[in-house]
Design a protein around this motif. Sequence first.
Motif, PDB file in Angstrom:
ATOM      1  N   THR A 165       0.847  -1.189   0.000  1.00  0.00           N
ATOM      2  CA  THR A 165       0.000   0.000   0.000  1.00  0.00           C
ATOM      3  C   THR A 165       0.882   1.238   0.000  1.00  0.00           C
ATOM      4  OG1 THR A 165      -0.108   0.057   2.416  1.00  0.00           O
ATOM      5  CG2 THR A 165      -1.814  -1.208   1.277  1.00  0.00           C
ATOM      6  N   HIS A 172      -3.239  -0.027  -3.696  1.00  0.00           N
ATOM      7  CA  HIS A 172      -4.092   0.307  -2.559  1.00  0.00           C
ATOM      8  C   HIS A 172      -3.560   1.603  -1.960  1.00  0.00           C
ATOM      9  CE1 HIS A 172      -5.744  -3.766  -2.663  1.00  0.00           C
ATOM     10  NE2 HIS A 172      -4.510  -4.130  -2.922  1.00  0.00           N
ATOM     11  N   THR A 173      -4.434   2.501  -1.548  1.00  0.00           N
ATOM     12  CA  THR A 173      -3.998   3.741  -0.924  1.00  0.00           C
ATOM     13  C   THR A 173      -4.624   3.836   0.452  1.00  0.00           C
ATOM     14  OG1 THR A 173      -5.821   4.930  -1.931  1.00  0.00           O
ATOM     15  CG2 THR A 173      -3.736   4.931  -3.126  1.00  0.00           C
ATOM     16  N   GLU A 174      -3.938   4.471   1.345  1.00  0.00           N
ATOM     17  CA  GLU A 174      -4.430   4.587   2.717  1.00  0.00           C
ATOM     18  C   GLU A 174      -3.711   5.718   3.396  1.00  0.00           C
ATOM     19  OE1 GLU A 174      -1.338   1.645   4.956  1.00  0.00           O
ATOM     20  OE2 GLU A 174      -3.326   0.885   4.533  1.00  0.00           O
TER      21      GLU A 174
END
Length: 418
Positions: A363, A402-404
């Motif tokens: 991520t 995926h980003t967070e």
Amino acid sequence: MDVNAAVAAAAAIAGVLTGVIAMLAFRFSEREQKRPTRTSLHTDPVLPPGVDTVLSVLRSSAVVLDEGDAVVKASSAAYALGLVRGGKLAIEPMLQMARDTRRDGEIRQVELDLPRRGTGRGEALAVSARVAPLGSRLVLLLVEDLTEARRIEAVRRDFVANVSHELKTPVGALSLLSEAVMGASDDPEAVERFAGRMQIEATRLTNLVQELIDLSRVQNDDPLEDAEPVRVDELVAEAVDRCRHQAGAKQITIAAGGTAALRVWGHRGQLAAALGNLVENAVNYSPARTRVGIAARRVSAPGGDLIEISVTDQGIGISDKDKERIFERFYRVDPARSRQTGGTGLGLAIVKHVAASHGGQVTVWSSEGQGSTFTLRLPEAGASRDRATHHPDLDDEDGQPHTESSPYASHPAPEVLP
């Protein structure tokens, strides 16, 4: 006496009439039961013997139409694709094909682009439709979804085109530089300058070929065949050692810390390459005299604990539009900087595939001007090896990351491991 006789005669006549009416009603009922109804025309018994069983095991979407274009049989996949609505075939070109085939008995096939239902996007659904007669009255329509195959083919074409371009650049540069060296044979300073450039291009070409080999290996090999418990601190030490020279040249401090004595389950070589790529990117995209942090910790997750290894830099950051593409092969946020650092655009693609093949994920959190944090999540050794048999991202060829939010945004800088 006459009255009694009349009553008896009337009763006899009424009985005869009742019997006749009952017999006629019975025969009419039998005739109605034998007559085919609209419902009976659309039930399974109309299909030839064995056809229903064959259609149920086909991978293609199947639709059987009668002589009135009504749907006699349709698979669940046909409904899912939106081919059948309200008991009718909803795609006009396919319906016309079915009518033509019913008329002349010829088998027809065509490829169509259909609007995708319920997505709100302009993406088309690519299908191949084949129509054939089924018995004397029915028509069989088989529809195969080609969307994924076309997408993979497009990715393959782009990959080949990018490889050709990336290989051509250093090879062309080496050719020109060799000519320059030959033309400047009487000028030692020029020869030395051109030879230095040749070394840079040769290194770039070597790195590109090696990363192509690494990418091919992680995509085709099963890392769990040679899996073993791998110490995280050893992976971190190897990654730091790999980037020590570049970091020293830019006066960048690499600080490693977090929970000690952690172990992950997987292929040591692939895991070391993945973490090394993350640390190398952090160093290459960080300004001079900044800090790169590596932190490892254990986190709880359904099915077993995970090990998180995060690499944080104080670099230029990544914009939102670039975050959607950074895991694509050959994609570069800053092409000019990549040329200066010798980047190939394959490092993050390798990280993504290594993480997926080990049952984990990678991520990214980033903000322009504030740096980036890449987090590699992997199953802990001995906690849940079954998790490593599930590859959540292997089919995601277009490389959507995926980003967070950063898990270490509020944490102090990690301490150096002993």
